[in-house]
Structures are given as C-alpha cells and as structure tokens.
Design a protein around this motif. Structure first.
Motif, PDB file in Angstrom:
ATOM      1  N   TRP A   1       0.840  -1.182  -0.147  1.00  0.00           N
ATOM      2  CA  TRP A   1      -0.005   0.072   0.170  1.00  0.00           C
ATOM      3  C   TRP A   1       0.800   1.319  -0.024  1.00  0.00           C
ATOM      4  O   TRP A   1       1.795   1.145   0.293  1.00  0.00           O
ATOM      5  CB  TRP A   1      -1.158   0.054   1.103  1.00  0.00           C
ATOM      6  N   VAL A   2       0.444   2.373  -0.464  1.00  0.00           N
ATOM      7  CA  VAL A   2       0.870   3.620  -0.442  1.00  0.00           C
ATOM      8  C   VAL A   2      -0.182   4.699  -0.140  1.00  0.00           C
ATOM      9  O   VAL A   2      -1.199   4.734  -0.560  1.00  0.00           O
ATOM     10  CB  VAL A   2       1.869   4.010  -1.886  1.00  0.00           C
ATOM     11  N   TRP A   3       0.413   5.548   0.518  1.00  0.00           N
ATOM     12  CA  TRP A   3      -0.360   6.766   0.881  1.00  0.00           C
ATOM     13  C   TRP A   3      -0.412   7.992  -0.108  1.00  0.00           C
ATOM     14  O   TRP A   3       0.913   8.452  -0.153  1.00  0.00           O
ATOM     15  CB  TRP A   3      -0.099   7.220   2.336  1.00  0.00           C
ATOM     16  N   GLU A   4      -1.166   8.119  -0.970  1.00  0.00           N
ATOM     17  CA  GLU A   4      -0.994   9.091  -2.135  1.00  0.00           C
ATOM     18  C   GLU A   4      -2.122  10.220  -2.079  1.00  0.00           C
ATOM     19  O   GLU A   4      -3.320   9.695  -1.889  1.00  0.00           O
ATOM     20  CB  GLU A   4      -1.147   8.466  -3.579  1.00  0.00           C
ATOM     21  N   GLU A   5      -1.995  11.299  -1.963  1.00  0.00           N
ATOM     22  CA  GLU A   5      -3.019  12.229  -2.168  1.00  0.00           C
ATOM     23  C   GLU A   5      -3.952  12.305  -1.038  1.00  0.00           C
ATOM     24  O   GLU A   5      -5.203  12.199  -1.519  1.00  0.00           O
ATOM     25  CB  GLU A   5      -3.475  12.558  -3.458  1.00  0.00           C
ATOM     26  N   ASN A   6      -3.677  11.877   0.139  1.00  0.00           N
ATOM     27  CA  ASN A   6      -4.675  11.685   1.251  1.00  0.00           C
ATOM     28  C   ASN A   6      -5.756  10.730   1.106  1.00  0.00           C
ATOM     29  O   ASN A   6      -6.821  10.704   1.574  1.00  0.00           O
ATOM     30  CB  ASN A   6      -5.644  12.825   1.486  1.00  0.00           C
ATOM     31  N   ARG A   7      -5.201   9.701   0.365  1.00  0.00           N
ATOM     32  CA  ARG A   7      -5.796   8.331   0.575  1.00  0.00           C
ATOM     33  C   ARG A   7      -5.029   7.173   0.437  1.00  0.00           C
ATOM     34  O   ARG A   7      -3.732   7.213  -0.079  1.00  0.00           O
ATOM     35  CB  ARG A   7      -6.999   8.511  -0.772  1.00  0.00           C
TER      36      ARG A   7
ATOM     37  N   GLU B   1      -4.101   3.671  -1.140  1.00  0.00           N
ATOM     38  CA  GLU B   1      -3.900   2.828  -2.366  1.00  0.00           C
ATOM     39  C   GLU B   1      -3.211   1.674  -2.333  1.00  0.00           C
ATOM     40  O   GLU B   1      -1.962   1.622  -1.853  1.00  0.00           O
ATOM     41  CB  GLU B   1      -3.490   3.822  -3.664  1.00  0.00           C
TER      42      GLU B   1
ATOM     43  N   GLN C   1      -0.987  -1.422  -4.052  1.00  0.00           N
ATOM     44  CA  GLN C   1       0.156  -1.467  -5.187  1.00  0.00           C
ATOM     45  C   GLN C   1       0.415  -2.786  -5.238  1.00  0.00           C
ATOM     46  O   GLN C   1       1.256  -3.154  -4.594  1.00  0.00           O
ATOM     47  CB  GLN C   1       1.135  -0.439  -5.001  1.00  0.00           C
TER      48      GLN C   1
END
Length: 158
Positions: free
Chosen positions: A132-138, A140, A142
C-alpha cells in the motif's frame, strides 16, 4: 516515510520502547520479580543467540537481495538517508520488542502460541508499506511483484 518530522517521531517512540525494555532488563538482572514488567521477556540473551540473530539477519538480507535480483525487481530500491537508516534500525528494534516480547501470546497451548505467531506475523507484514501507499490523502493498494515479494519476505522472516 519522507517527512523528517515523522522520522523523528518514530525515533522517539523507538527510544521510549527501548527505555521500557532497558528498565525491565535491569530489574531482571537485579533479581527483582518481573510480575509488573512492561515488556515481559526482557531477559538477557546468551551470546550464542545474539550471534545467531546477527548471522541470521545477514543471511536473510543476502537471500532477499538474491530473490530481488532473480525476479528482476532490484531496480525498484530507493535511496536511503542517514536519518532514515537510523529510523530503520530503531523501528526494527522497537518492532521486535513489541511483536516478540509483548504481543505473542505464550500460553500453555502450543496451538495458541503458533496461532499467535502466525497472526502477529501477518499483521507485522501488512503494516510495512509494500502493498500500500499513501497518495494524495488516500490509501492505495499497489499489487506489484516487488510489493508481493517484499511483504512475503517480511511475513516469512517474522
């Protein structure tokens, strides 16, 4: 974990966990009953087990590196700053104290012990940000070969 402030917070938490462990270890060495130990299991390890742990860690790094090279995913490694290297070492120490010294349930039943080890190994693997990755306050997911391989290695090693 790119934020230096977040990295310093992790160092602070790891430092506090280290303090708790050291306090319990000193009490154990002094012969004080460990009934109120914050981190039960804070007992001195024999040199042979410390050596085994060091050589085991080096062996695991070699195996993981070979696996990444065989899968062709070694290019996905990122660079590491000195601060992040310190955080990585501190987090590893803190994780082991918490997951192995505190959370693993050591009851009379071998089944409960093994279930506890399996469950906390799964949690331990999933809290590492490979899948998982935290992108643009959400958050996601991977699902890449590198993410699956690294999560699998963390679970297996745990």
């Amino acid at each position: 974990m790119e934020s230096p402030l977040l990295q310093l917070c992790v160092l602070g938490i790891a430092g506090y966990v280290f303090y708790l462990w050291l306090t319990d270890l000193k009490a154990c060495k002094a012969g004080v009953a460990a009934t109120n130990a914050t981190l039960p299991g804070a007992t001195p390890a024999k040199a042979k087990w410390i050596s085994f742990g060091i050589f085991g860690a080096v062996f695991i790094v070699i195996l993981e590196t070979l696996g990444e090279n065989l899968l062709g995913i070694s290019d996905e490694q990122s660079s590491m700053t000195i601060l992040f290297a310190c955080v990585t070492i501190a987090a590893g120490f803190g994780e082991e104290l918490i997951f192995r010294g505190f959370l693993v349930i050591d009851k009379k039943s071998k089944g409960i012990l093994w279930l506890s080890i399996f469950a906390f190994s799964a949690i331990f693997a999933l809290i590492h940000p490979f899948l998982w990755v935290w992108e643009e306050n959400r958050l996601e997911l991977q699902l890449t070969p590198k993410a699956a391989f690294s999560t699998g290695i963390v679970f297996h090693n745990s």
